[in-house]
Design an enzyme around this catalytic site. Structure first.
Site, PDB file in Angstrom:
ATOM      1  N   GLU A 105     -13.636  13.034 -81.521  1.00  0.00           N
ATOM      2  CA  GLU A 105     -13.758  12.494 -80.153  1.00  0.00           C
ATOM      3  C   GLU A 105     -15.216  12.444 -79.744  1.00  0.00           C
ATOM      4  O   GLU A 105     -16.009  13.280 -80.182  1.00  0.00           O
ATOM      5  CB  GLU A 105     -13.087  13.480 -79.193  1.00  0.00           C
ATOM      6  N   ASP A 106     -15.546  11.541 -78.848  1.00  0.00           N
ATOM      7  CA  ASP A 106     -16.904  11.512 -78.321  1.00  0.00           C
ATOM      8  C   ASP A 106     -17.103  12.594 -77.248  1.00  0.00           C
ATOM      9  O   ASP A 106     -17.959  13.443 -77.364  1.00  0.00           O
ATOM     10  CB  ASP A 106     -17.260  10.112 -77.775  1.00  0.00           C
ATOM     11  N   ASP A 109     -13.578  15.176 -71.088  1.00  0.00           N
ATOM     12  CA  ASP A 109     -13.952  15.332 -69.683  1.00  0.00           C
ATOM     13  C   ASP A 109     -12.793  16.046 -68.963  1.00  0.00           C
ATOM     14  O   ASP A 109     -12.732  17.277 -68.962  1.00  0.00           O
ATOM     15  CB  ASP A 109     -14.231  13.924 -69.122  1.00  0.00           C
ATOM     16  N   LYS A 137     -17.443  18.350 -71.852  1.00  0.00           N
ATOM     17  CA  LYS A 137     -17.941  18.322 -70.453  1.00  0.00           C
ATOM     18  C   LYS A 137     -16.918  19.043 -69.577  1.00  0.00           C
ATOM     19  O   LYS A 137     -15.833  18.531 -69.334  1.00  0.00           O
ATOM     20  CB  LYS A 137     -18.127  16.860 -70.024  1.00  0.00           C
ATOM     21  N   PHE A 159     -22.723  11.594 -65.841  1.00  0.00           N
ATOM     22  CA  PHE A 159     -22.181  10.537 -66.694  1.00  0.00           C
ATOM     23  C   PHE A 159     -23.208  10.270 -67.776  1.00  0.00           C
ATOM     24  O   PHE A 159     -24.340   9.894 -67.491  1.00  0.00           O
ATOM     25  CB  PHE A 159     -21.858   9.265 -65.907  1.00  0.00           C
ATOM     26  N   VAL A 160     -22.805  10.497 -69.032  1.00  0.00           N
ATOM     27  CA  VAL A 160     -23.776  10.421 -70.115  1.00  0.00           C
ATOM     28  C   VAL A 160     -23.528   9.224 -71.021  1.00  0.00           C
ATOM     29  O   VAL A 160     -22.395   8.764 -71.165  1.00  0.00           O
ATOM     30  CB  VAL A 160     -23.817  11.734 -70.938  1.00  0.00           C
ATOM     31  N   ASP A 166     -20.887   4.842 -74.080  1.00  0.00           N
ATOM     32  CA  ASP A 166     -21.317   3.647 -73.358  1.00  0.00           C
ATOM     33  C   ASP A 166     -21.169   3.786 -71.857  1.00  0.00           C
ATOM     34  O   ASP A 166     -20.501   4.680 -71.356  1.00  0.00           O
ATOM     35  CB  ASP A 166     -20.456   2.450 -73.782  1.00  0.00           C
ATOM     36  N   ARG A 172     -24.658   2.284 -76.242  1.00  0.00           N
ATOM     37  CA  ARG A 172     -24.078   3.016 -77.373  1.00  0.00           C
ATOM     38  C   ARG A 172     -25.110   3.272 -78.467  1.00  0.00           C
ATOM     39  O   ARG A 172     -25.024   4.248 -79.200  1.00  0.00           O
ATOM     40  CB  ARG A 172     -22.915   2.229 -77.991  1.00  0.00           C
TER      41      ARG A 172
END
Ligand code: 5GP
Length: 187
Positions: A105-106, A109, A137, A159-160, A166, A172
């Site tokens: 996963e990226d 949240d 996060k 928000f990163v 993205d 990206r």
């Protein structure tokens, strides 16, 4: 592109170092778990499209064991940054029953996406399911999810973008992870 960046949180070299460590740790643990069976039934790295692509590419190249790739896509955020309904946009191409799955996963949240994916993948009876997230996060977490391997923990609700992440399909390809300026967020 760089003008929209408020602050770099993790530099290219910090990311490279951490990804190397994770690759080694994951290789070590799957070697312990699977031993001889590694070459016949290597784990499948399941990348969450599209945010995890850059991370998956680097992470798997830092691994010293055989690994297969598959990809899954869900939509929850649309173009902007507000959480919404989770929809399966692209399913895996191969069955995972009896296989060792590493979900890559990226960013986690609220944990909704991950909780949904865990439920979906578990129902297919993999031999094991482990979770690797580049970013954990924590401030908005609403679901109790266990992440086996975490790249970096983010204790602030920024928000990163960058390194695969993205905003409205941009940023990206930034080599670092950074907080976006509020002025660059239009929703
Ligand atoms: P969750 O379901 O855990 O709330 O959200 C997970 C998904 O939301 C991630 O896979 C990612 O697509 C998106 N997301 C959450 N926070 C951020 C962020 O700070 N930056 C970006 N680019 N995406 C985020």
């Amino acid at each position: 592109m760089h003008n929209d960046i408020e602050r770099v949180l993790f530099t290219e070299s910090q990311i490279a170092q951490r990804v190397r460590e994770l690759g080694q740790q994951i290789s070590h643990e799957y070697t312990k778990l699977l031993g001889e069976k590694l070459s016949q039934e290597p784990p499948i790295a399941v990348g969450l499209l599209r945010g995890a692509v850059v991370f998956l590419a680097d992470l798997t190249r830092a691994m010293t064991i055989p690994v297969e790739y598959d990809f899954i896509a869900v939509s929850s955020y649309g173009m902007g940054s507000t959480p919404g309904q989770i929809q399966l946009l692209k399913d895996l191409e191969k069955p995972i029953a009896g296989r060792h799955v590493l979900l890559v996963e990226d960013i986690v949240d609220t944990g909704q996406t991950l909780a949904h994916l865990i439920e979906l993948l578990r129902a297919r009876h993999p031999a094991s399911l482990k979770i690797c997230a580049l970013l954990d996060k924590t401030p908005r977490r609403t679901r109790n999810v266990t992440i086996d391997y975490v790249g970096f923990t983010l204790a602030e609700d920024a928000f990163v973008v960058g390194y695969g992440l993205d905003y409205a399909e941009r940023y990206r390809n930034l080599p670092y992870i950074a907080a976006l300026k509020k002025s660059a967020i239009t929703t």
